[in-house]
Enzyme design. Structure first.
Site, PDB file in Angstrom:
ATOM      1  N   MET A   1       0.838  -1.201   0.000  1.00  0.00           N
ATOM      2  CA  MET A   1       0.000   0.000   0.000  1.00  0.00           C
ATOM      3  C   MET A   1       0.875   1.255   0.000  1.00  0.00           C
ATOM      4  SD  MET A   1      -3.438  -0.881   2.047  1.00  0.00           S
ATOM      5  CE  MET A   1      -2.804  -0.588   3.689  1.00  0.00           C
TER       6      MET A   1
ATOM      7  N   ASP B   1       2.520  -9.337   9.029  1.00  0.00           N
ATOM      8  CA  ASP B   1       1.066  -9.537   8.962  1.00  0.00           C
ATOM      9  C   ASP B   1       0.808 -11.042   8.870  1.00  0.00           C
ATOM     10  OD1 ASP B   1      -0.062  -6.611   8.507  1.00  0.00           O
ATOM     11  OD2 ASP B   1       1.781  -6.815   7.366  1.00  0.00           O
TER      12      ASP B   1
ATOM     13  N   VAL C   1      10.830  -7.190   9.696  1.00  0.00           N
ATOM     14  CA  VAL C   1      11.947  -6.256   9.899  1.00  0.00           C
ATOM     15  C   VAL C   1      11.571  -5.318  11.040  1.00  0.00           C
ATOM     16  CG1 VAL C   1      13.326  -4.425   8.837  1.00  0.00           C
ATOM     17  CG2 VAL C   1      12.624  -6.414   7.483  1.00  0.00           C
TER      18      VAL C   1
ATOM     19  N   GLY D   1       4.978 -10.363   3.986  1.00  0.00           N
ATOM     20  CA  GLY D   1       5.743 -10.205   5.217  1.00  0.00           C
ATOM     21  C   GLY D   1       5.125 -10.963   6.388  1.00  0.00           C
TER      22      GLY D   1
ATOM     23  N   HIS E   1       9.116  -3.372   3.649  1.00  0.00           N
ATOM     24  CA  HIS E   1       8.760  -3.578   2.240  1.00  0.00           C
ATOM     25  C   HIS E   1      10.015  -3.846   1.401  1.00  0.00           C
ATOM     26  CE1 HIS E   1       5.474  -0.727   3.629  1.00  0.00           C
ATOM     27  NE2 HIS E   1       4.756  -1.712   3.144  1.00  0.00           N
TER      28      HIS E   1
HETATM   29  P1  AMP Z   1       1.357  -3.021   3.463  1.00  0.00           P
HETATM   30  O1  AMP Z   1       1.930  -1.955   2.607  1.00  0.00           O
HETATM   31  O2  AMP Z   1       1.241  -2.640   4.904  1.00  0.00           O
HETATM   32  O3  AMP Z   1       0.091  -3.622   2.888  1.00  0.00           O
HETATM   33  O4  AMP Z   1       2.415  -4.205   3.456  1.00  0.00           O
HETATM   34  C1  AMP Z   1       2.868  -4.776   2.249  1.00  0.00           C
HETATM   35  C2  AMP Z   1       3.663  -6.007   2.561  1.00  0.00           C
HETATM   36  O5  AMP Z   1       4.809  -5.650   3.353  1.00  0.00           O
HETATM   37  C3  AMP Z   1       2.868  -7.046   3.375  1.00  0.00           C
HETATM   38  O6  AMP Z   1       3.142  -8.342   2.863  1.00  0.00           O
HETATM   39  C4  AMP Z   1       3.412  -6.857   4.755  1.00  0.00           C
HETATM   40  O7  AMP Z   1       3.330  -8.013   5.562  1.00  0.00           O
HETATM   41  C5  AMP Z   1       4.859  -6.499   4.472  1.00  0.00           C
HETATM   42  N1  AMP Z   1       5.454  -5.807   5.621  1.00  0.00           N
HETATM   43  C6  AMP Z   1       4.964  -4.705   6.257  1.00  0.00           C
HETATM   44  N2  AMP Z   1       5.749  -4.388   7.317  1.00  0.00           N
HETATM   45  C7  AMP Z   1       6.745  -5.306   7.359  1.00  0.00           C
HETATM   46  C8  AMP Z   1       7.861  -5.535   8.219  1.00  0.00           C
HETATM   47  N3  AMP Z   1       8.103  -4.750   9.265  1.00  0.00           N
HETATM   48  N4  AMP Z   1       8.667  -6.583   7.949  1.00  0.00           N
HETATM   49  C9  AMP Z   1       8.425  -7.403   6.895  1.00  0.00           C
HETATM   50  N5  AMP Z   1       7.391  -7.246   6.046  1.00  0.00           N
HETATM   51  C10 AMP Z   1       6.554  -6.219   6.269  1.00  0.00           C
END
Ligand code: AMP
Length: 286
Positions: A30, A150, A176, A147, A37
């Site tokens: 997102m 989630d 991370v 990631g 990310h």
């Molecule tokens: P989002 O933009 O929040 O929808 O996340 C996009 C992807 O990045 C998802 O697969 C999340 O699980 C992953 N993600 C978000 N934060 C982290 C993190 N701290 N470590 C690893 N992956 C992450």
């Protein structure tokens, strides 16, 4: 790097790569990209010939009282981050491109979405599964990178891919964290300085529980109570849930054994934070 906005452009571009037998990796996001990310993008870069990052703030996964409007959208910065990581295609569709006028179709995963974050965020996972099914269909990747941050989302999407027989491998990358343990999240930007300090209690509680398990504790209720005290002791907050479940099917575990997921969601002020730890618990008890 190409920045594409329409499905037609995306298909034209990726069709060539696919016909040439090049391996395509998709990192759905997102935006508001951070090192979490970027770790997914690096994993994709290391394993695929074509790396596609989707940047789309998906309206259907936000509840009416949630932060869709104020969710950060630093698009130029995100595109710079993608360029720096060697991304081939940044796919940034409009809401209308993803959800055509008059659309009435949703993808639903039952049971796995009825626990943990499910009851606190009605409709959230349906929004996630619907948009990710669409993105998989648009990009047709060989591999999709998610990631562990989630954890429930990764389990739900893994099951959706399996159940719908979608021809994509799912790779889940480790969470991370900041040096003090806080899991990176785009929503951490909402925290003020005191809340940011308080937020370290989530991972501290999970780590303390893991240490108790390593010392022999197997009683889920005891561990959950310990985590609750630690988090409440750190400052004012609302604990949505602290749960220990089976890491594959998310069923409740009263005594720990096998692969367990310890997961929690806590609201500090208006900010909802989640974190989790997965661990293999040997059968032996105290
Ligand atoms: P989002 O933009 O929040 O929808 O996340 C996009 C992807 O990045 C998802 O697969 C999340 O699980 C992953 N993600 C978000 N934060 C982290 C993190 N701290 N470590 C690893 N992956 C992450």
């Amino acid at each position: 790097m190409l920045t594409l906005h329409t499905i037609a452009e995306l298909r034209a571009e990726l069709g060539q790569a696919r016909r040439a037998g090049r391996r395509i990796g998709l990192v759905p996001t997102m935006g508001a990209l951070h090192a979490g990310h970027r770790s997914l993008i690096r994993a994709a870069r290391g394993q695929c010939e074509v790396v596609v990052v989707s940047i789309f703030v998906n309206p259907t996964q936000f509840g009416p009282a949630e932060d869709f409007e104020r969710y950060p959208r630093p698009l130029e910065k995100d595109l710079d981050a993608c360029r720096a990581e060697g991304v081939d295609v940044a796919f940034c569709p409009s809401v209308e491109e993803v959800y055509p006028a008059g659309e009435v179709t949703r993808v639903t995963v039952s049971r796995l979405t009825e626990v943990l974050c499910g009851p606190c965020r009605p409709g959230h996972f349906e929004g996630v599964t619907t948009v990710v099914a669409k993105l998989i269909n648009m990009v047709q990747p060989d591999v999709m990178y998610l990631g562990q941050k989630d954890a429930q989302q990764a389990v739900v999407l893994g099951r959706m891919v399996r159940d719908l027989r979608l021809p994509v491998d799912v790779v889940v990358c480790p969470t991370v964290r900041e040096p003090d343990g806080l899991a990176l999240s785009s929503r951490n930007a909402y925290l003020d300085a005191a809340q940011r300090r308080q937020a370290t209690s989530l991972y501290a509680a999970l780590t303390a529980a893991r240490e108790r398990i390593e010392r022999g504790e197997r009683d889920s209720a005891v561990l959950v109570e310990g985590m609750r005290r630690r988090i409440e002791g750190a400052g004012p907050c609302v604990i949505e849930y602290i749960s220990i479940v089976d890491a594959e099917d998310l069923s409740a575990r009263s005594r720990l054994s096998g692969r367990c997921l310890m997961a929690l969601a806590v609201r500090i002020g208006a900010t909802r934070l989640i974190d989790n730890v997965v661990l293999d618990v040997p059968e032996c008890a105290r």
